[in-house]
Scaffold this motif. Structure first.
Motif, mmCIF file in Angstrom:
data_model
loop_
_atom_site.group_PDB
_atom_site.id
_atom_site.type_symbol
_atom_site.label_atom_id
_atom_site.label_comp_id
_atom_site.label_asym_id
_atom_site.label_seq_id
_atom_site.Cartn_x
_atom_site.Cartn_y
_atom_site.Cartn_z
ATOM 1 N N ALA A 296 0.833 -1.210 0.000
ATOM 2 C CA ALA A 296 0.000 0.000 0.000
ATOM 3 C C ALA A 296 0.863 1.253 0.000
ATOM 4 O O ALA A 296 0.589 2.215 -0.736
ATOM 5 N N LEU A 297 1.909 1.261 0.809
ATOM 6 C CA LEU A 297 2.778 2.434 0.900
ATOM 7 C C LEU A 297 3.521 2.672 -0.414
ATOM 8 O O LEU A 297 3.715 3.830 -0.817
ATOM 9 N N ARG A 298 3.917 1.604 -1.083
ATOM 10 C CA ARG A 298 4.573 1.774 -2.390
ATOM 11 C C ARG A 298 3.624 2.398 -3.402
ATOM 12 O O ARG A 298 4.019 3.253 -4.206
ATOM 13 N N GLU A 299 2.357 1.951 -3.390
ATOM 14 C CA GLU A 299 1.373 2.553 -4.301
ATOM 15 C C GLU A 299 1.171 4.029 -3.972
ATOM 16 O O GLU A 299 1.115 4.878 -4.869
ATOM 17 N N ALA A 300 1.061 4.345 -2.695
ATOM 18 C CA ALA A 300 0.844 5.738 -2.291
ATOM 19 C C ALA A 300 2.023 6.613 -2.702
ATOM 20 O O ALA A 300 1.840 7.744 -3.182
ATOM 21 N N GLU A 301 3.224 6.105 -2.532
ATOM 22 C CA GLU A 301 4.408 6.892 -2.861
ATOM 23 C C GLU A 301 4.548 7.141 -4.355
ATOM 24 O O GLU A 301 5.257 8.066 -4.771
ATOM 25 N N SER A 302 3.859 6.342 -5.174
ATOM 26 C CA SER A 302 3.910 6.539 -6.624
ATOM 27 C C SER A 302 2.837 7.507 -7.124
ATOM 28 O O SER A 302 2.787 7.822 -8.316
ATOM 29 N N LEU A 303 1.967 7.977 -6.211
ATOM 30 C CA LEU A 303 0.930 8.941 -6.588
ATOM 31 C C LEU A 303 1.540 10.327 -6.780
ATOM 32 O O LEU A 303 2.663 10.588 -6.331
ATOM 33 N N PRO A 304 0.814 11.235 -7.443
ATOM 34 C CA PRO A 304 1.308 12.606 -7.587
ATOM 35 C C PRO A 304 1.690 13.210 -6.233
ATOM 36 O O PRO A 304 1.041 12.946 -5.220
ATOM 37 N N ASP A 305 2.744 13.993 -6.226
ATOM 38 C CA ASP A 305 3.296 14.530 -4.981
ATOM 39 C C ASP A 305 2.448 15.696 -4.474
ATOM 40 O O ASP A 305 2.770 16.868 -4.686
#
Length: 324
Positions: A296-305
């Motif tokens: 989940a954290l990897r997916e979140a970190e790949s979202l727009p900043d």
């Protein structure tokens, strides 16, 4: 302390969440005082509001409009509440989060209609949104939740179920509604399709970790933390991940079988919970939950900043490590 930490995270977007909360209260107005009272009691019983919060934050990745976002966030929370009311009837539960259940206050028949009323309201509200994809996602999610609940009934007291059986069940029972909360938040705000897919995957992985943590807490939490006696899932025949793993352990299996077969008193149950808390079954369950949380954290970190990405990450971390 845990609840204060969650409130601190939510404080960053409190006005938006308060708007959704007002709409949630408004949505359960009824000509029946009993029906409205039961629904308002549910709303006020201390839920974490994970689903509407994720819908709210996901919508920040598009063209955010509070009124439009609420038309997705409120129905998702109503569906979740309805599932809890129906669960309490099935499980014959008198307490949830330390409060009396609708079933215990008004009886099974009234509780079932309260749940149905909440589902009807959810469809009425989301019907105000025109995008057919939104309706497809919501209806498919509701179907899968029902399938998951039926499978859970079918799997009760089934001691030979495996990890795959469990993961499929909690995907339907819990993870898909959280995934849909994130997906619908992106859809109602017109976020780009790639971002919506990432939000959905994030929600799915968080949802899996969330349910595994819930099932862990049934063995490791106190009655004060849980708002109900520990070990309740096991005694009702709901064999969750720690029990599935524990049943493979020759030292734990006889105790777990005694609990499932109703041959265990209060003292013996306390001993079983102590044994489980210091077992590989708990440690392995934590590792599996952590793997979903890491995804989940990897997916979140790949979202727009955006600032809201950090909020998603903080809530995900809280969910995976919470104590209630």
């Amino acid at each position: 302390m845990e609840k204060l930490k969650l409130k601190s995270i939510y404080s960053e977007f409190r006005p938006d969440l308060e708007y959704i909360e007002r709409e949630l209260n408004r949505s359960v107005h009824s000509d029946s005082p009993m029906l409205e009272g039961a629904c308002l009691a549910l709303i006020g019983s201390g839920g974490k509001r994970i689903r509407p919060v994720f819908t709210l934050l996901a919508s920040k990745f598009g063209d955010y409009n509070p009124a439009v976002t609420a038309k997705a966030a409120v129905p998702l929370e109503l569906i979740h509440m309805a599932s809890l009311v129906h669960d309490d009837v099935i499980d014959d539960a008198d307490l949830r989060r330390g409060e009396r259940t609708v079933k215990s206050m008004y009886g099974n028949h009234a509780a079932m209609y309260v749940g149905d009323f909440l589902l009807g309201r959810s469809l009425e509200i989301i019907g105000e949104l025109e995008d057919p994809e939104i309706h497809r996602v919501l209806s498919q999610t509701m179907i899968e939740i029902c399938v998951g609940e039926i499978i859970q009934i079918e799997d009760k007291f089934a001691t030979e179920q495996n990890l795959r059986d469990y993961l499929r069940r909690i995907k339907r029972k819990t993870a898909l509604l959280i995934a849909s909360s994130c997906e619908l938040g992106g859809l109602v705000a017109g976020a780009d399709p790639r971002t919506v897919r990432k939000l959905k995957r994030f929600g799915y992985y968080v949802g899996m970790s969330f349910q595994i943590t819930d099932d862990l807490l049934d063995f490791t939490g106190s009655e004060k933390q849980l708002g109900k006696p520990a070990g309740g899932d096991l005694l009702s025949g709901n064999i969750t991940l720690p029990a599935i793993i524990g049943l493979r352990d020759p030292g734990l299996r006889p105790q777990l079988l005694d609990a499932l077969e109703g041959r265990m008193g209060t003292e013996e149950m306390a001993q079983l919970l102590d044994s489980m808390r210091d077992s590989e079954a708990i440690r392995e369950s934590v590792r599996i939950s952590d793997r979903y949380l890491e995804k989940a954290l990897r997916e979140a970190e790949s979202l727009p900043d955006l600032p809201d990405r950090d909020s998603l990450i903080r809530i995900a971390k809280f969910i995976g490590k919470r104590k209630f």
